[in-house]
Design an enzyme around this catalytic site. Structure first.
Site, PDB file in Angstrom:
ATOM      1  N   ASP A  98      -6.757  -6.781   3.720  1.00 14.08           N
ATOM      2  CA  ASP A  98      -6.221  -5.421   3.810  1.00 14.08           C
ATOM      3  C   ASP A  98      -6.240  -4.902   5.249  1.00 14.08           C
ATOM      4  O   ASP A  98      -7.306  -4.681   5.822  1.00 14.08           O
ATOM      5  CB  ASP A  98      -7.061  -4.505   2.906  1.00 14.08           C
ATOM      6  CG  ASP A  98      -6.464  -3.114   2.783  1.00 14.08           C
ATOM      7  OD1 ASP A  98      -5.352  -2.889   3.291  1.00 14.08           O
ATOM      8  OD2 ASP A  98      -7.127  -2.255   2.168  1.00 14.08           O
ATOM      9  N   HIS A 122      -1.178  -1.101  -4.284  1.00 11.47           N
ATOM     10  CA  HIS A 122      -2.469  -0.792  -3.655  1.00 11.47           C
ATOM     11  C   HIS A 122      -2.525   0.710  -3.375  1.00 11.47           C
ATOM     12  O   HIS A 122      -1.623   1.282  -2.754  1.00 11.47           O
ATOM     13  CB  HIS A 122      -2.583  -1.596  -2.364  1.00 11.47           C
ATOM     14  CG  HIS A 122      -3.912  -1.528  -1.699  1.00 11.47           C
ATOM     15  ND1 HIS A 122      -4.990  -2.287  -2.096  1.00 11.47           N
ATOM     16  CD2 HIS A 122      -4.339  -0.798  -0.635  1.00 11.47           C
ATOM     17  CE1 HIS A 122      -6.023  -2.028  -1.303  1.00 11.47           C
ATOM     18  NE2 HIS A 122      -5.666  -1.115  -0.411  1.00 11.47           N
ATOM     19  N   HIS A 155      -8.344   1.318  -4.037  1.00 13.50           N
ATOM     20  CA  HIS A 155      -9.307   1.017  -2.973  1.00 13.50           C
ATOM     21  C   HIS A 155     -10.008   2.321  -2.596  1.00 13.50           C
ATOM     22  O   HIS A 155      -9.419   3.188  -1.940  1.00 13.50           O
ATOM     23  CB  HIS A 155      -8.522   0.419  -1.779  1.00 13.50           C
ATOM     24  CG  HIS A 155      -9.351   0.128  -0.573  1.00 13.50           C
ATOM     25  ND1 HIS A 155      -8.781  -0.148   0.658  1.00 13.50           N
ATOM     26  CD2 HIS A 155     -10.690   0.046  -0.383  1.00 13.50           C
ATOM     27  CE1 HIS A 155      -9.738  -0.372   1.542  1.00 13.50           C
ATOM     28  NE2 HIS A 155     -10.905  -0.254   0.937  1.00 13.50           N
ATOM     29  N   MET A 172     -12.218   4.378  -0.505  1.00 12.54           N
ATOM     30  CA  MET A 172     -12.904   4.503   0.794  1.00 12.54           C
ATOM     31  C   MET A 172     -13.622   5.845   0.788  1.00 12.54           C
ATOM     32  O   MET A 172     -13.257   6.785   1.495  1.00 12.54           O
ATOM     33  CB  MET A 172     -11.877   4.411   1.936  1.00 12.54           C
ATOM     34  CG  MET A 172     -11.352   3.001   2.142  1.00 12.54           C
ATOM     35  SD  MET A 172      -9.823   2.966   3.099  1.00 12.54           S
ATOM     36  CE  MET A 172      -8.640   3.208   1.778  1.00 12.54           C
ATOM     37  N   SER A 196       0.831  -1.197   0.000  1.00  8.02           N
ATOM     38  CA  SER A 196       0.000   0.000   0.000  1.00  8.02           C
ATOM     39  C   SER A 196       0.869   1.253   0.000  1.00  8.02           C
ATOM     40  O   SER A 196       1.622   1.511   0.942  1.00  8.02           O
ATOM     41  CB  SER A 196      -0.915   0.039   1.222  1.00  8.02           C
ATOM     42  OG  SER A 196      -1.485   1.330   1.307  1.00  8.02           O
ATOM     43  N   GLY A 229      -1.186   1.132   9.572  1.00  4.66           N
ATOM     44  CA  GLY A 229      -0.478   0.834  10.818  1.00  4.66           C
ATOM     45  C   GLY A 229      -1.334   0.374  11.976  1.00  4.66           C
ATOM     46  O   GLY A 229      -0.911   0.447  13.128  1.00  4.66           O
ATOM     47  N   MET A 249      -9.041   8.016   0.452  1.00  2.05           N
ATOM     48  CA  MET A 249      -9.902   8.317   1.616  1.00  2.05           C
ATOM     49  C   MET A 249     -10.447   9.733   1.494  1.00  2.05           C
ATOM     50  O   MET A 249      -9.705  10.656   1.165  1.00  2.05           O
ATOM     51  CB  MET A 249      -9.085   8.220   2.902  1.00  2.05           C
ATOM     52  CG  MET A 249      -8.412   6.888   3.090  1.00  2.05           C
ATOM     53  SD  MET A 249      -7.428   6.887   4.594  1.00  2.05           S
ATOM     54  CE  MET A 249      -6.750   5.230   4.529  1.00  2.05           C
ATOM     55  N   MET A 286     -11.520  -6.171   4.737  1.00  2.00           N
ATOM     56  CA  MET A 286     -10.785  -5.327   5.680  1.00  2.00           C
ATOM     57  C   MET A 286     -10.504  -6.114   6.961  1.00  2.00           C
ATOM     58  O   MET A 286     -11.410  -6.669   7.579  1.00  2.00           O
ATOM     59  CB  MET A 286     -11.586  -4.064   6.022  1.00  2.00           C
ATOM     60  CG  MET A 286     -11.833  -3.125   4.857  1.00  2.00           C
ATOM     61  SD  MET A 286     -10.367  -2.706   3.906  1.00  2.00           S
ATOM     62  CE  MET A 286      -9.324  -1.975   5.174  1.00  2.00           C
ATOM     63  N   ASP A 316      -4.746   3.675  -1.736  1.00  2.00           N
ATOM     64  CA  ASP A 316      -5.828   3.918  -0.773  1.00  2.00           C
ATOM     65  C   ASP A 316      -6.369   5.333  -0.899  1.00  2.00           C
ATOM     66  O   ASP A 316      -5.672   6.306  -0.597  1.00  2.00           O
ATOM     67  CB  ASP A 316      -5.304   3.715   0.657  1.00  2.00           C
ATOM     68  CG  ASP A 316      -5.171   2.244   1.015  1.00  2.00           C
ATOM     69  OD1 ASP A 316      -6.150   1.498   0.800  1.00  2.00           O
ATOM     70  OD2 ASP A 316      -4.100   1.852   1.502  1.00  2.00           O
TER      71      ASP A 316
HETATM   72  C1  DX5 Z   1      -6.645   1.066   5.629  1.00  2.00           C
HETATM   73  C2  DX5 Z   1      -6.136   0.896   4.220  1.00  2.00           C
HETATM   74  C3  DX5 Z   1      -5.059  -0.141   4.131  1.00  2.00           C
HETATM   75  C4  DX5 Z   1      -3.802   0.264   4.834  1.00  2.00           C
HETATM   76  C5  DX5 Z   1      -2.910  -0.911   5.026  1.00  2.00           C
HETATM   77  O1  DX5 Z   1      -7.664   1.989   5.645  1.00  2.00           O
HETATM   78  O2  DX5 Z   1      -7.176   0.477   3.367  1.00  2.00           O
HETATM   79  O3  DX5 Z   1      -4.789  -0.460   2.778  1.00  2.00           O
HETATM   80  O4  DX5 Z   1      -3.106   1.251   4.119  1.00  2.00           O
HETATM   81  O5  DX5 Z   1      -1.826  -0.495   5.791  1.00  2.00           O
HETATM   82  P1  DX5 Z   1      -1.192  -1.379   6.951  1.00  2.00           P
HETATM   83  O6  DX5 Z   1      -0.630  -2.591   6.268  1.00  2.00           O
HETATM   84  O7  DX5 Z   1      -0.159  -0.486   7.517  1.00  2.00           O
HETATM   85  O8  DX5 Z   1      -2.294  -1.743   7.903  1.00  2.00           O
HETATM   86 ZN    ZN Z   2      -6.648  -0.407   1.339  1.00  2.00          ZN
END
Ligand code: DX5
Ligand code: ZN
Length: 217
Positions: A176, A34, A67, A69, A9, A146, A38, A138, A36
């Site tokens: 994920d 990946h 992804h 969100m 990611s 993290g 948001m 998820m 992300d």
């Molecule tokens: C969480 C994200 C994940 C996240 C994964 O909202 O969708 O993809 O970045 O990161 P780690 O591996 O650090 O949990």
């Molecule tokens: Zn993600």
């Protein structure tokens, strides 16, 4: 058992050195990148959007696994396709018309993914599983990298694997959140096909070696 698909990611990367980070992933055994997205509405955090995705794409030699969100993902799916996404996942919890949203993604020529939050039951996928290319399950509450892996995920992976078997769906299972070398193997054994890893990869002193270790569990 075939090898896992590894999707680091980029959220955990050094944003001031995105080109360098993407090139590192190009040279690694990672399969996908990946991405992300948001919006500060569906999740309580804002990451980055379309121009940054385009910038990643300019250097990426691996498919972008985007992804979303975000609320109203149908408004932005086409823009992310144009920005270079090969796989686009929307959250089931953000879609009033999931079936339509899946068809929209496929009509663009992308692989259609559906992400499900930890509280969402696998049974919610029953009526769409045949049309889905990827389930992004998820294993943390989305919004932040993290976080700690939720142990109940193993059970959900097994349930999903069974649903996929029963229906003859070709959907891949992607996990994920909080993935590391401790949970990677049991996740694979439970039926996972793909693992996303953010902090575990990018905070390592040798990210390429971590990717390679995840790849060979
Ligand atoms: C969480 C994200 C994940 C996240 C994964 O909202 O969708 O993809 O970045 O990161 P780690 O591996 O650090 O949990
Ligand atoms: Zn993600």
């Amino acid at each position: 058992m075939s090898k896992l698909i590894i999707a680091p990611s980029i959220l955990a990367a050094d944003f001031a050195n995105l080109e360098r980070e993407v090139k590192m992933l190009n040279e690694s055994e990672a399969d996908w990148i990946h991405v992300d997205i948001m919006d500060g509405e569906f999740v309580p955090n804002i990451s980055f959007g379309i121009p940054v995705t385009e910038a990643i794409k300019r250097h990426a030699k691996k498919p972008l696994d985007v992804h979303l969100m975000i609320v109203h993902p149908e408004r932005y799916v086409e823009a992310f396709h144009k920005a270079g996404a090969e796989i686009i996942s929307v959250h089931i919890e953000a879609c009033n018309h999931l079936h339509r949203n899946i068809q929209q993604i496929k009509a663009l020529g992308c692989k259609a993914g559906v992400a499900i939050n930890p509280h969402t039951s696998v049974a919610a996928l029953e009526n769409t599983i045949a049309d889905i290319d990827l389930i992004c399950m998820m294993s943390v509450n989305p919004g932040f990298g993290g976080q700690k892996f939720i142990e109940g995920t193993y059970q959900k992976v097994k349930q999903l694997k069974e649903l996929i078997r029963k229906t003859g769906s070709k959907a891949l299972i992607e996990i994920d959140g909080g993935v590391n070398l401790t949970n990677a193997k049991p996740l694979k054994e439970a039926g996972a096909d793909a693992l996303v890893a953010g902090n575990f990869v990018f905070s390592a002193s040798d990210p390429k070696s971590v990717i390679s270790q995840l790849k060979s569990v």
